[in-house]
Design a protein around this motif. Structure first.
Motif, PDB file in Angstrom:
ATOM      1  N   THR A  70       9.583  -0.521  -6.177  1.00  0.00           N
ATOM      2  CA  THR A  70       9.098  -1.649  -6.971  1.00  0.00           C
ATOM      3  C   THR A  70       7.634  -1.964  -6.704  1.00  0.00           C
ATOM      4  O   THR A  70       7.122  -2.975  -7.187  1.00  0.00           O
ATOM      5  CB  THR A  70       9.953  -2.898  -6.679  1.00  0.00           C
ATOM      6  N   LYS A  71       6.962  -1.115  -5.953  1.00  0.00           N
ATOM      7  CA  LYS A  71       5.539  -1.320  -5.681  1.00  0.00           C
ATOM      8  C   LYS A  71       4.750  -1.336  -6.992  1.00  0.00           C
ATOM      9  O   LYS A  71       4.903  -0.457  -7.840  1.00  0.00           O
ATOM     10  CB  LYS A  71       5.028  -0.195  -4.782  1.00  0.00           C
ATOM     11  N   GLY A  72       3.910  -2.346  -7.161  1.00  0.00           N
ATOM     12  CA  GLY A  72       3.046  -2.417  -8.325  1.00  0.00           C
ATOM     13  C   GLY A  72       3.710  -2.897  -9.590  1.00  0.00           C
ATOM     14  O   GLY A  72       3.076  -2.941 -10.633  1.00  0.00           O
TER      15      GLY A  72
ATOM     16  N   ILE B 198       0.342  -0.967 -15.211  1.00  0.00           N
ATOM     17  CA  ILE B 198       0.577  -1.584 -13.917  1.00  0.00           C
ATOM     18  C   ILE B 198      -0.443  -2.678 -13.646  1.00  0.00           C
ATOM     19  O   ILE B 198      -0.196  -3.619 -12.932  1.00  0.00           O
ATOM     20  CB  ILE B 198       0.524  -0.518 -12.803  1.00  0.00           C
ATOM     21  N   GLN B 199      -1.617  -2.582 -14.283  1.00  0.00           N
ATOM     22  CA  GLN B 199      -2.648  -3.575 -14.022  1.00  0.00           C
ATOM     23  C   GLN B 199      -2.195  -4.970 -14.418  1.00  0.00           C
ATOM     24  O   GLN B 199      -2.697  -5.958 -13.919  1.00  0.00           O
ATOM     25  CB  GLN B 199      -3.941  -3.236 -14.800  1.00  0.00           C
ATOM     26  N   SER B 200      -1.223  -5.042 -15.348  1.00  0.00           N
ATOM     27  CA  SER B 200      -0.762  -6.344 -15.779  1.00  0.00           C
ATOM     28  C   SER B 200       0.245  -6.942 -14.842  1.00  0.00           C
ATOM     29  O   SER B 200       0.625  -8.081 -14.980  1.00  0.00           O
ATOM     30  CB  SER B 200      -0.127  -6.230 -17.169  1.00  0.00           C
ATOM     31  N   ALA B 201       0.699  -6.150 -13.869  1.00  0.00           N
ATOM     32  CA  ALA B 201       1.677  -6.658 -12.921  1.00  0.00           C
ATOM     33  C   ALA B 201       0.992  -7.496 -11.868  1.00  0.00           C
ATOM     34  O   ALA B 201      -0.211  -7.498 -11.713  1.00  0.00           O
ATOM     35  CB  ALA B 201       2.427  -5.499 -12.258  1.00  0.00           C
TER      36      ALA B 201
ATOM     37  N   ARG C 262       0.822  -1.214   0.000  1.00  0.00           N
ATOM     38  CA  ARG C 262       0.000   0.000   0.000  1.00  0.00           C
ATOM     39  C   ARG C 262       0.853   1.259   0.000  1.00  0.00           C
ATOM     40  O   ARG C 262       0.644   2.159  -0.809  1.00  0.00           O
ATOM     41  CB  ARG C 262      -0.925  -0.004   1.222  1.00  0.00           C
ATOM     42  N   VAL C 263       1.799   1.325   0.914  1.00  0.00           N
ATOM     43  CA  VAL C 263       2.643   2.520   1.037  1.00  0.00           C
ATOM     44  C   VAL C 263       3.807   2.475   0.058  1.00  0.00           C
ATOM     45  O   VAL C 263       4.220   3.503  -0.485  1.00  0.00           O
ATOM     46  CB  VAL C 263       3.163   2.652   2.490  1.00  0.00           C
ATOM     47  N   GLY C 264       4.362   1.292  -0.170  1.00  0.00           N
ATOM     48  CA  GLY C 264       5.507   1.160  -1.055  1.00  0.00           C
ATOM     49  C   GLY C 264       6.762   0.779  -0.290  1.00  0.00           C
ATOM     50  O   GLY C 264       6.949   1.157   0.861  1.00  0.00           O
TER      51      GLY C 264
END
Length: 530
Positions: free
Chosen positions: A484-486, A519-522, A344-346
């Protein structure tokens, strides 16, 4: 604290959440082995009966004034606490050869046997036997610290792998908390049972982990890697709750086989390849993992968990065992919170916040408590306890779990296994060095006395050192840790490939596909496999 994930696999698609929970539980027991031992030794060396057996007597009562004049020499304290980490260093390096020779499952079982042998030796009343037991137990912990998450990453559902990585760190904190509770229950025993009971409890953790693993299937990926196709299908069928000849099992095995062929096409990935300055920036990524694990130890967190009981005792706190329990509760609760903040935060933001928070707390302890004198000032003791708990909270929500998540994400496929072994070994090496050096920094000097040892005698001033190392953590994160979040693991590869500088605060070109890809594909929760 040490421990953490490794592994190189795809994982499996699993329709049964129950099996995912089982995998998480057994990985957690791997973390409990180390966490419990860390908490145990810190309390055992402060016990009266243990000091009567292994300590020395100071007729002046300057040393050991709370333990009837019995005390442990600084050199012996350094040795008995840190020697486990020397064993774990070599255990971590040996984990991958063992995992490849005997398999993930039976490698874990063998590691539990090694650990149990070390625990048994620690029940003896001879100093040399006790120390050798610590080394052998450390070897088992080091093996488990790599083999358990490796097995888990290859067998657990892809969708929850990131959460499982964080749960491994949570298990370490739970182990330390359990140790503190057991120690507090036995500390007043006037026999060897005071310290033998907490040590012997470790047989139970090894039995649960090893015995449970004997009931689980081998990693399908390992079996396919060895060409044992029928066994791999049978293992995959058990993991997915489907017949071994079902289309779903066939598809899963085909997918893993394809990944193995891709891995072989990329290359074997030797240890030398980990440090080469390739297009994928292998050298940068390997050193990032090694240094990240080193900085995690340099936060000074294990000073509290190794020496917290004796430190609080020397600071004049009446019941240091209770304070240690409180510190472990804070560590466990805040780790639960931290695990949920990672996605959430990263990663990068949590590391920056955590380093800054720890630095502030440690400088407050060093300045306020040292100026006031904790040994005779109740207010100073309260400040010490409060800000040590705040410091632990910042660590537990950031550098505790996040360091392992990042280490599991940043390595490319062909060097991931070896890169992880180097990073984990780095953690254990720093753990050993800090554990061994700390008594020489903190303890009262006995120079001039028979068999005396010269020390820096910093006492609470040691927090100036930990505060400064946390400043180093802050600088390192700012310059070398990307967010590297998301991002999927493929996007992380592109992130490193497209970067024009090792300093990630400069980021990468805005046109890079690493940022422009949707990012949705990650798969944000994936941290140990593709």
């Amino acid at each position: 604290m040490a421990g953490g994930p490794s592994g190189t696999a795809e994982g499996v698609s699993n329709a049964s959440l129950a099996w995912a929970v089982i995998m998480s539980a057994f990985a957690a027991f791997g973390g409990i082995l180390f966490g419990y031992d860390t908490g145990t030794i810190g309390g055992v060396i402060a016990m009266q009966d243990w000091l009567n057996v292994f300590g020395e007597f100071d007729p002046t009562l300057v040393l050991g004034h709370d333990t009837q004049g019995m005390y442990l020499k600084t050199s012996n304290k350094s040795l008995v606490v840190s020697i486990l980490s020397a064993g774990t260093f070599f255990g971590a390096l040996l984990a991958f050869p063992m995992g490849d020779m005997v398999g993930r499952k039976w490698g874990i079982v063998a590691s539990c046997v090694v650990f149990s042998l070390g625990v048994g030796l620690q029940l003896d009343t001879k100093w040399a036997t006790f120390v050798v037991g610590r080394v052998i137990a450390g070897l088992g912990v080091g093996l488990v610290s790599c083999l358990v998450p490796m097995y888990q990453s290859e067998c657990s559902p892809k969708s929850i792998r990131g959460l499982i990585v964080g749960l491994y760190q949570l298990a370490i904190t739970i182990g330390a908390l359990l140790a503190a509770i057991v120690l507090n229950a036995t500390k007043d025993e006037q026999s060897h049972a005071a310290w033998r009971t907490p040590i012997a409890v470790q047989f139970a953790w090894a039995a649960i982990l090893g015995g449970g693993m004997m009931l689980l299937p081998e990693s399908p990926r390992y079996l396919l890697h060895k060409g044992r196709i029928d066994s791999a299908r049978a293992a995959m069928g058990r993991l997915t709750n489907r017949p071994a000849n079902s289309p779903e099992v066939e598809a899963e095995c085909a997918e893993i086989t394809l990944a193995l062929e891709e891995e072989r096409a990329i290359g074997t990935g030797t240890y030398m390849d980990c440090f080469k300055n390739t297009e994928m920036k292998n050298g940068l990524r390997t050193w990032t993992g090694i240094m990240l694990q080193g900085w995690q130890q340099l936060t000074g967190i294990n000073f509290i968990f190794y020496y917290g009981t004796t430190f609080f005792q020397s600071a004049g706190i009446k019941n240091p065992f209770i304070i240690t329990v409180i510190a472990d509760v804070v560590n466990t609760v805040m780790t639960i919170i931290g695990v949920q903040l990672i996605d959430r935060v990263g990663r990068r933001r949590l590391l920056l916040i955590g380093a800054a928070g720890m630095m502030f707390c440690e400088y407050i302890v060093a300045i306020v408590v040292d100026a006031s004198g904790a040994a005779t000032n109740v207010a100073a003791q309260k400040v010490l306890i409060a800000f040590v708990c705040f410091y632990i909270a910042f660590f537990a929500t950031s550098w505790g779990p996040v360091a392992w998540v990042i280490t599991g994400e940043i390595f490319p496929l062909n060097i991931r296994a070896k890169g992880m072994s180097l990073a984990v070994a780095s953690n254990w090496l720093w753990n050993f060095g800090i554990g061994y050096a700390t008594p020489y920094l903190v303890d009262t000097s006995t120079a001039g006395q028979p068999n005396g040892v010269a020390t820096a005698a910093l006492h609470v001033k040691v927090f100036f050192i930990w505060g400064s190392t946390c400043a180093g953590c802050l600088i390192f994160t700012y310059f070398f840790i990307p967010e590297t979040k998301g991002l999927s693991l493929e996007q992380i590869d592109l992130l490193y490939k497209e970067s024009t500088s090792a300093f990630f605060f400069l980021r990468i070109p805005s046109s890079s596909p690493a940022l422009t890809a949707p990012i949705q594909s990650a798969t944000p929760k994936s941290t140990a496999g593709r």
